[in-house]
Design a protein around this motif. Structure first.
Motif, PDB file in Angstrom:
ATOM      1  N   ALA A  83     -45.374  73.012  47.857  1.00  0.00           N
ATOM      2  CA  ALA A  83     -44.738  72.631  49.124  1.00  0.00           C
ATOM      3  C   ALA A  83     -43.395  73.347  49.217  1.00  0.00           C
ATOM      4  O   ALA A  83     -42.640  73.392  48.245  1.00  0.00           O
ATOM      5  CB  ALA A  83     -44.537  71.129  49.191  1.00  0.00           C
ATOM      6  N   VAL A  84     -43.132  73.927  50.372  1.00  0.00           N
ATOM      7  CA  VAL A  84     -41.843  74.573  50.616  1.00  0.00           C
ATOM      8  C   VAL A  84     -41.134  73.755  51.683  1.00  0.00           C
ATOM      9  O   VAL A  84     -41.656  73.567  52.787  1.00  0.00           O
ATOM     10  CB  VAL A  84     -42.025  76.029  51.093  1.00  0.00           C
ATOM     11  N   ASN A  85     -39.968  73.237  51.333  1.00  0.00           N
ATOM     12  CA  ASN A  85     -39.208  72.370  52.236  1.00  0.00           C
ATOM     13  C   ASN A  85     -40.083  71.234  52.769  1.00  0.00           C
ATOM     14  O   ASN A  85     -40.084  70.927  53.951  1.00  0.00           O
ATOM     15  CB  ASN A  85     -38.586  73.187  53.363  1.00  0.00           C
ATOM     16  N   GLN A  86     -40.871  70.661  51.864  1.00  0.00           N
ATOM     17  CA  GLN A  86     -41.741  69.509  52.105  1.00  0.00           C
ATOM     18  C   GLN A  86     -42.918  69.809  53.021  1.00  0.00           C
ATOM     19  O   GLN A  86     -43.505  68.899  53.606  1.00  0.00           O
ATOM     20  CB  GLN A  86     -40.930  68.318  52.616  1.00  0.00           C
ATOM     21  N   ASN A  87     -43.294  71.081  53.146  1.00  0.00           N
ATOM     22  CA  ASN A  87     -44.476  71.474  53.918  1.00  0.00           C
ATOM     23  C   ASN A  87     -45.428  72.242  53.019  1.00  0.00           C
ATOM     24  O   ASN A  87     -45.029  73.212  52.387  1.00  0.00           O
ATOM     25  CB  ASN A  87     -44.090  72.363  55.107  1.00  0.00           C
ATOM     26  N   LEU A  88     -46.700  71.799  52.991  1.00  0.00           N
ATOM     27  CA  LEU A  88     -47.698  72.517  52.210  1.00  0.00           C
ATOM     28  C   LEU A  88     -48.053  73.799  52.951  1.00  0.00           C
ATOM     29  O   LEU A  88     -48.652  73.764  54.013  1.00  0.00           O
ATOM     30  CB  LEU A  88     -48.958  71.660  52.015  1.00  0.00           C
ATOM     31  N   ASN A  89     -47.622  74.922  52.397  1.00  0.00           N
ATOM     32  CA  ASN A  89     -47.883  76.205  53.043  1.00  0.00           C
ATOM     33  C   ASN A  89     -47.764  77.299  51.995  1.00  0.00           C
ATOM     34  O   ASN A  89     -46.699  77.538  51.462  1.00  0.00           O
ATOM     35  CB  ASN A  89     -46.889  76.456  54.184  1.00  0.00           C
ATOM     36  N   LYS A  90     -48.866  77.998  51.732  1.00  0.00           N
ATOM     37  CA  LYS A  90     -48.879  79.026  50.698  1.00  0.00           C
ATOM     38  C   LYS A  90     -48.504  80.403  51.225  1.00  0.00           C
ATOM     39  O   LYS A  90     -48.322  81.324  50.468  1.00  0.00           O
ATOM     40  CB  LYS A  90     -50.268  79.110  50.067  1.00  0.00           C
ATOM     41  N   GLU A  91     -48.416  80.563  52.511  1.00  0.00           N
ATOM     42  CA  GLU A  91     -48.255  81.892  53.100  1.00  0.00           C
ATOM     43  C   GLU A  91     -46.865  82.131  53.685  1.00  0.00           C
ATOM     44  O   GLU A  91     -46.724  82.820  54.668  1.00  0.00           O
ATOM     45  CB  GLU A  91     -49.311  82.078  54.215  1.00  0.00           C
ATOM     46  N   VAL A  92     -45.858  81.575  53.074  1.00  0.00           N
ATOM     47  CA  VAL A  92     -44.511  81.714  53.618  1.00  0.00           C
ATOM     48  C   VAL A  92     -43.657  82.569  52.677  1.00  0.00           C
ATOM     49  O   VAL A  92     -43.854  82.567  51.474  1.00  0.00           O
ATOM     50  CB  VAL A  92     -43.869  80.319  53.856  1.00  0.00           C
ATOM     51  N   GLU A  93     -42.746  83.323  53.260  1.00  0.00           N
ATOM     52  CA  GLU A  93     -41.783  84.088  52.471  1.00  0.00           C
ATOM     53  C   GLU A  93     -40.593  83.180  52.201  1.00  0.00           C
ATOM     54  O   GLU A  93     -40.086  82.524  53.103  1.00  0.00           O
ATOM     55  CB  GLU A  93     -41.349  85.321  53.273  1.00  0.00           C
ATOM     56  N   LEU A  94     -40.151  83.152  50.971  1.00  0.00           N
ATOM     57  CA  LEU A  94     -39.051  82.270  50.594  1.00  0.00           C
ATOM     58  C   LEU A  94     -37.720  82.789  51.124  1.00  0.00           C
ATOM     59  O   LEU A  94     -37.521  83.991  51.254  1.00  0.00           O
ATOM     60  CB  LEU A  94     -38.997  82.136  49.074  1.00  0.00           C
ATOM     61  N   LYS A  95     -36.827  81.843  51.420  1.00  0.00           N
ATOM     62  CA  LYS A  95     -35.484  82.169  51.901  1.00  0.00           C
ATOM     63  C   LYS A  95     -34.460  81.473  51.009  1.00  0.00           C
ATOM     64  O   LYS A  95     -34.761  80.484  50.360  1.00  0.00           O
ATOM     65  CB  LYS A  95     -35.309  81.691  53.348  1.00  0.00           C
ATOM     66  N   ASP A  96     -33.241  81.976  51.031  1.00  0.00           N
ATOM     67  CA  ASP A  96     -32.155  81.387  50.264  1.00  0.00           C
ATOM     68  C   ASP A  96     -32.009  79.912  50.635  1.00  0.00           C
ATOM     69  O   ASP A  96     -31.995  79.561  51.813  1.00  0.00           O
ATOM     70  CB  ASP A  96     -30.850  82.147  50.553  1.00  0.00           C
ATOM     71  N   GLY A  97     -31.920  79.055  49.627  1.00  0.00           N
ATOM     72  CA  GLY A  97     -31.725  77.629  49.863  1.00  0.00           C
ATOM     73  C   GLY A  97     -33.005  76.815  49.982  1.00  0.00           C
ATOM     74  O   GLY A  97     -32.943  75.589  50.100  1.00  0.00           O
ATOM     75  N   ASP A  98     -34.165  77.470  49.948  1.00  0.00           N
ATOM     76  CA  ASP A  98     -35.432  76.738  50.047  1.00  0.00           C
ATOM     77  C   ASP A  98     -35.631  75.825  48.848  1.00  0.00           C
ATOM     78  O   ASP A  98     -35.110  76.071  47.760  1.00  0.00           O
ATOM     79  CB  ASP A  98     -36.624  77.700  50.120  1.00  0.00           C
ATOM     80  N   GLU A  99     -36.412  74.763  49.076  1.00  0.00           N
ATOM     81  CA  GLU A  99     -36.824  73.859  48.009  1.00  0.00           C
ATOM     82  C   GLU A  99     -38.335  74.012  47.846  1.00  0.00           C
ATOM     83  O   GLU A  99     -39.080  73.858  48.813  1.00  0.00           O
ATOM     84  CB  GLU A  99     -36.496  72.418  48.373  1.00  0.00           C
ATOM     85  N   VAL A 100     -38.764  74.347  46.639  1.00  0.00           N
ATOM     86  CA  VAL A 100     -40.181  74.538  46.357  1.00  0.00           C
ATOM     87  C   VAL A 100     -40.620  73.467  45.375  1.00  0.00           C
ATOM     88  O   VAL A 100     -40.004  73.289  44.326  1.00  0.00           O
ATOM     89  CB  VAL A 100     -40.439  75.940  45.748  1.00  0.00           C
ATOM     90  N   ALA A 101     -41.678  72.743  45.727  1.00  0.00           N
ATOM     91  CA  ALA A 101     -42.193  71.676  44.865  1.00  0.00           C
ATOM     92  C   ALA A 101     -43.546  72.076  44.303  1.00  0.00           C
ATOM     93  O   ALA A 101     -44.429  72.511  45.046  1.00  0.00           O
ATOM     94  CB  ALA A 101     -42.324  70.377  45.650  1.00  0.00           C
ATOM     95  N   PHE A 102     -43.683  71.961  42.986  1.00  0.00           N
ATOM     96  CA  PHE A 102     -44.967  72.175  42.314  1.00  0.00           C
ATOM     97  C   PHE A 102     -45.596  70.799  42.132  1.00  0.00           C
ATOM     98  O   PHE A 102     -45.084  69.973  41.377  1.00  0.00           O
ATOM     99  CB  PHE A 102     -44.744  72.850  40.966  1.00  0.00           C
ATOM    100  N   LEU A 103     -46.711  70.566  42.809  1.00  0.00           N
ATOM    101  CA  LEU A 103     -47.337  69.248  42.833  1.00  0.00           C
ATOM    102  C   LEU A 103     -48.651  69.270  42.062  1.00  0.00           C
ATOM    103  O   LEU A 103     -49.468  70.175  42.258  1.00  0.00           O
ATOM    104  CB  LEU A 103     -47.593  68.833  44.282  1.00  0.00           C
ATOM    105  N   PRO A 104     -48.890  68.265  41.224  1.00  0.00           N
ATOM    106  CA  PRO A 104     -50.154  68.209  40.478  1.00  0.00           C
ATOM    107  C   PRO A 104     -51.295  67.876  41.426  1.00  0.00           C
ATOM    108  O   PRO A 104     -51.081  67.456  42.564  1.00  0.00           O
ATOM    109  CB  PRO A 104     -49.901  67.077  39.477  1.00  0.00           C
ATOM    110  N   PRO A 105     -52.527  68.046  40.949  1.00  0.00           N
ATOM    111  CA  PRO A 105     -53.697  67.683  41.781  1.00  0.00           C
ATOM    112  C   PRO A 105     -53.598  66.209  42.187  1.00  0.00           C
ATOM    113  O   PRO A 105     -53.155  65.371  41.404  1.00  0.00           O
ATOM    114  CB  PRO A 105     -54.886  67.907  40.859  1.00  0.00           C
ATOM    115  N   PHE A 106     -53.995  65.947  43.417  1.00  0.00           N
ATOM    116  CA  PHE A 106     -53.984  64.571  43.921  1.00  0.00           C
ATOM    117  C   PHE A 106     -55.311  63.913  43.638  1.00  0.00           C
ATOM    118  O   PHE A 106     -56.356  64.543  43.778  1.00  0.00           O
ATOM    119  CB  PHE A 106     -53.732  64.567  45.438  1.00  0.00           C
ATOM    120  N   ALA A 107     -55.280  62.657  43.274  1.00  0.00           N
ATOM    121  CA  ALA A 107     -56.503  61.889  43.074  1.00  0.00           C
ATOM    122  C   ALA A 107     -56.961  61.348  44.410  1.00  0.00           C
ATOM    123  O   ALA A 107     -56.156  60.874  45.207  1.00  0.00           O
ATOM    124  CB  ALA A 107     -56.259  60.755  42.086  1.00  0.00           C
TER     125      ALA A 107
END
Length: 78
Positions: A52-76
């Motif tokens: 998730a980038v800035n709390q949005n699930l999106n794999k196709e975005v280019e990162l910008k300064d100040g972004d927050e990236v979350a690595f989330l485990p598989p959901f049950a």
């Protein structure tokens, strides 16, 4: 550019921390960061890892300064 990377669940256990700030090259994509971190920390089950980038699930975005990236485990499901 600086990006805050947060790790949750089993990923945080594997990495040994819940958060870190990374200095990355401009124009790095989410996929490139994901691949880089998976290799660096030898994260297993990478195929089911969600990003998730800035709390949005999106794999196709280019990162910008100040972004927050979350690595989330598989959901049950259920």
């Amino acid at each position: 550019m600086k990006v805050t990377v947060k790790y949750f669940g089993v990923i945080a256990e594997t990495v040994g921390k819940s958060e870190e700030v990374l200095e990355l090259e401009q124009g790095l994509s989410v996929k490139e960061l994901k691949d880089q971190q998976i290799k660096k920390y030898q994260i297993s089950d990478a195929a089911s890892l969600q990003i998730a980038v800035n709390q949005n699930l999106n794999k196709e975005v280019e990162l910008k300064d100040g972004d927050e990236v979350a690595f989330l485990p598989p959901f049950a499901g259920g």
